[in-house]
Structure formats: structure tokens, C-alpha cells
Design a protein around this motif. Structure first.
Motif, PDB file in Angstrom:
ATOM      1  N   PHE A   1     -31.140 -37.316 -24.819  1.00 16.43           N
ATOM      2  CA  PHE A   1     -31.219 -38.497 -25.689  1.00 16.43           C
ATOM      3  C   PHE A   1     -32.444 -38.433 -26.598  1.00 16.43           C
TER       4      PHE A   1
ATOM      5  N   PRO B   1     -30.590 -30.249 -19.271  1.00 15.55           N
ATOM      6  CA  PRO B   1     -30.255 -30.452 -17.862  1.00 15.55           C
ATOM      7  C   PRO B   1     -30.149 -31.945 -17.526  1.00 15.55           C
ATOM      8  N   HIS B   2     -31.026 -32.769 -18.102  1.00 23.27           N
ATOM      9  CA  HIS B   2     -31.055 -34.192 -17.756  1.00 23.27           C
ATOM     10  C   HIS B   2     -30.913 -35.089 -18.978  1.00 23.27           C
ATOM     11  N   ARG B   3     -30.396 -36.309 -18.742  1.00 23.31           N
ATOM     12  CA  ARG B   3     -30.013 -37.150 -19.868  1.00 23.31           C
ATOM     13  C   ARG B   3     -31.166 -37.614 -20.742  1.00 23.31           C
ATOM     14  N   ARG B   4     -32.315 -37.888 -20.139  1.00 24.05           N
ATOM     15  CA  ARG B   4     -33.416 -38.398 -20.955  1.00 24.05           C
ATOM     16  C   ARG B   4     -33.823 -37.389 -22.036  1.00 24.05           C
TER      17      ARG B   4
ATOM     18  N   MET C   1     -26.177 -27.289 -18.036  1.00 28.68           N
ATOM     19  CA  MET C   1     -26.631 -28.455 -18.789  1.00 28.68           C
ATOM     20  C   MET C   1     -25.826 -29.666 -18.330  1.00 28.68           C
ATOM     21  N   GLY C   2     -26.490 -30.643 -17.743  1.00 28.37           N
ATOM     22  CA  GLY C   2     -25.767 -31.805 -17.231  1.00 28.37           C
ATOM     23  C   GLY C   2     -25.522 -32.882 -18.267  1.00 28.37           C
ATOM     24  N   ALA C   3     -26.216 -32.801 -19.397  1.00 32.26           N
ATOM     25  CA  ALA C   3     -26.196 -33.901 -20.360  1.00 32.26           C
ATOM     26  C   ALA C   3     -25.971 -33.400 -21.781  1.00 32.26           C
ATOM     27  N   ILE C   4     -24.966 -33.967 -22.437  1.00 29.53           N
ATOM     28  CA  ILE C   4     -24.674 -33.628 -23.839  1.00 29.53           C
ATOM     29  C   ILE C   4     -24.713 -34.931 -24.636  1.00 29.53           C
TER      30      ILE C   4
END
Lengths: 147, 82, 147, 82
Positions: A105, A99-102, A26-29
Motif C-alpha cells: 500500500f 510480502p506484506h500489505r503495508r 508476495m502475499g500482497a498486490i
């Protein structure tokens, strides 16, 4: 996915670290936390949150499951307190891992929008000038239309 | 018998958090009509349904929802979590 | 507003708690953290981030100041690492504090979108199959058009 | 004299992180033309300007930006932070 409804305070930092740790996929928290706000014009003694035991957990689980179905989420966390709390204390938090920020969010905003208007919590502000139930805002109901 | 739960200002206005009622009401709206007829404090609490929300067996629903088989009905104002 | 560019790891929980503590005027705190992601199909040994000392701090400060000008923010935090890091390690975080949640969320997304394409950092992936600079994605450039 | 900095694969392709050049180039594009003419590795690094970004005195700018008074020019690929 972890849903917690509790009266006691929680530790944002400890929860964020526990949520984020040990993931390499997971790249985005994203975390959101809601804090009891004081208004100098109408000083707040404390906020008391009432909830509907049983339905609360059920509603939060449904909202979180829906978020997991709509976005590529690795995990989601919701902690929401009830009972009395002082200005500056944390009321609740959500966290999302993707996995990705969008995705992270959007899912966090979705959780917040639904939790705000569809989970059975009610806030009462006890101020020096008296007590008042917080009124639901039209904009919070309107926020649901974007999903 | 149905358990009826009240939250927030609905609870305060009615003066009860929970009660059991023996009712044949077919829908939530029918149940509300029965409660309203009981006493002034109920009439007051249910005077404006647009300011109220209802859950049947812990699921949000509408006032025209059927009550067949329902065990628990809850009335409360719009939620203000978060 | 605090901007930190450092080689050492940071502690998300400690930073989030320090950022959130002592505020009674901000109802909403959002954090985003970026984690080094591993791809089982192309195992990563480590990621190395290069940056442009001097310009990096300047660019981040400009982005954060712009976010503070556009939204009602009480505070903003950006921490970004450079140098080598392993899968699962945190690369960076942003945090925003605002009276209301929409401002906190939007400002955090804005910070991330600009930081991603306008702050002078470059990622190199060192994998078992060789090294490669991470290519910028069109979607990251496109993300800027919504602001 | 202008300091020229190279980052990421531009640095690797040219084989230098930083150098000083004595130039009368009026714009970034003029400077790029001078560098390209020097050696194969420069020509290679600057072969596709659409794949490059430039900063003058630590501010992102365009290839037609003037160099009058500039002390530091940096060339690098599109950024990949976050």
C-alpha cells in the motif's frame, strides 16, 4: 520493474493478472488506476495529456527505483498514457507486489504521489465551454512531505 | 547551442515546442533573462517563475542551476500526471 | 457495494475490470489482493481457510458500510474465499472507487485492516512438517488504532 | 436452548463444530464456567480466555456480555483473514 509510457489504452484486468501471476513469495498486490473523470457541471469532451518523451521514462524509473529501495517490494509496474482520452477511460495505473500489505500500500501511494508532481505529464481538459490546462494542486505538492 | 523545450501552456504562450539557441548563459536564470528580453511572448511566458519548473538534461532542477555542458533545457508548468 | 464469500477461485483481472468499468465520476480505483505465500524454509502444501457462514457476510458488510460512511466512496467490493488453496492462489481482494486517490487508498487499507482482525476467517497452514493455525499478529490488532 | 459454535483450534480441541446446550447462564462468562466444568477438553479449550474471542448472535462481543435472548454463541481464536 516495468515502466510503460504509451498512447494506446491498456487493459487494467489483463495487466493486473499478468503482474500478479506466478508469484508465491508476495502475499500482497496493490493496484491503483486513474480514470478520466467527467464533471456534470462542466461536461468534458476529452482530456489530452502532453508529456516530455525521454524525461518521462527517466523520471518514472527513478520514482519506481526509489520505491523499491524504500520498501520490501517484489515488483512494481507503472503504465501511463498520453494523448487524447475520453471520460471513463483509464489514464494510468501502478501496481506493487510485496510480502506484506503495508509495504504494498505505502509503495503504491508513494508512486502515485511522486508520479503526480514529479513526472512530466500535463493534463488539458477540453470541455464544451473551452479548453483549460489542469492546475497543479497544493495538496499534491504537500503530499510529498509525508515521505 | 542548447536545445530549449517548452511544454503545456508555456509551449502555447511562446508558440514553439522546441528551438535551438546559441547562448553563453551561465545559469538557467541567465538564460531566462535572455529569452525574456527577446519578445513580448517570452516575457509573458516567463513573467512569473514561481509558476514554472525547469529541467536540465531531463532532470528537474532550480533556476539557479548552472548550464555548463547542458544540451537540453525544458520549461513547463507544475506537472499534473496521475 | 458487493460482498462475496465463496470457495471457488476468482479472477482478479475480470473483477477489477468489472468494478472499474462504466464509471465517469470516480477518478481513482484501488485494488488489493492477498495471495497464498509459500516460505521456502517451511514449504506449504496448502492453506485451508475456515469461516463462520452468516457472520462472515454480516461482518464484511458492516466493515464495508463503515468505509463508505467514512470516505467519499463511489463503490466498494470485497471477495474472500474459504476452503483449501495452493501457494500462489488468490485468497481475497478488495476494491474501492472514489473521486480522489487518497480516499480510495485509505478506504482500501481500512477494509483490509478490519477484514484481517474482525471478519471471522481462520487460516490453517498445512506444510510438509505438519499443520498449524496461523496466529493473529499484534501488529494487525495495532493497525486498527490508526482509524 | 442455545446453539454453541466452535471454530479453528477451539473446534479441534473440543472435537465439535456445534452443539446445543440447555443453560441458564446469564453471561458468556457464566456459560464458559459451565462448559469448563464439563470435561477436560472444554477446560483445556477455555483455559486462557485472552486467547479467545466470542460472538453472540453473530456479533463480536465480550465475555461479560449478557445471554438473555441469545440464540447462538460462537467461540474462536483471534481472526486471521485477509
Amino acid at each position: 520493474m516495468r515502466i510503460v509510457v504509451q498512447e494506446n489504452p491498456f487493459d487494467l484486468g489483463a495487466e493486473a493478472n499478468a503482474f500478479a501471476s506466478g508469484r508465491t513469495d508476495m502475499g500482497a498486490i496493490v493496484t491503483f488506476s486513474g480514470v478520466v473523470r467527467d464533471d456534470p457541471a462542466h461536461p468534458l469532451r476529452q482530456m489530452v495529456i502532453e508529456h516530455y518523451p525521454g524525461m518521462t521514462e527517466k523520471a518514472l524509473e527513478k520514482i519506481a527505483a526509489e520505491a523499491q529501495a524504500r520498501w520490501s517490494l517484489g515488483d512494481a509496474l507503472v503504465i501511463h498514457r498520453f494523448g487524447p482520452m475520453q471520460p471513463g477511460e483509464m489514464i494510468m495505473m501502478v501496481a506493487t507486489a510485496a510480502p506484506h500489505r503495508r509495504d504494498a500500500f505505502e509503495a503504491a501511494e508513494y508512486l502515485m504521489d511522486y508520479l503526480k508532481s514529479r513526472a512530466p505529464f500535463w493534463k488539458k481538459e477540453q470541455g464544451v465551454e473551452g479548453d483549460a490546462w489542469v492546475a497543479a494542486k497544493d495538496e499534491d505538492e504537500d503530499a510529498l512531505t509525508r515521505w | 547551442m542548447i536545445d530549449i523545450l517548452y511544454f503545456a501552456w508555456v509551449r502555447e504562450r511562446i508558440g514553439l515546442a522546441r528551438e535551438q539557441v546559441d547562448t553563453q548563459a551561465a545559469t538557467v536564470a541567465d538564460l531566462v533573462a535572455e529569452l525574456r528580453a527577446r519578445e513580448e511572448r517570452y516575457a509573458l511566458a516567463f513573467s512569473d517563475l514561481s509558476a514554472l519548473r525547469v529541467a536540465v538534461d531531463q532532470d528537474l532542477t532550480d533556476f539557479d542551476a548552472p548550464l555548463a555542458g547542458a544540451r537540453e533545457v525544458a520549461f513547463f508548468p507544475p506537472m499534473t500526471g496521475g
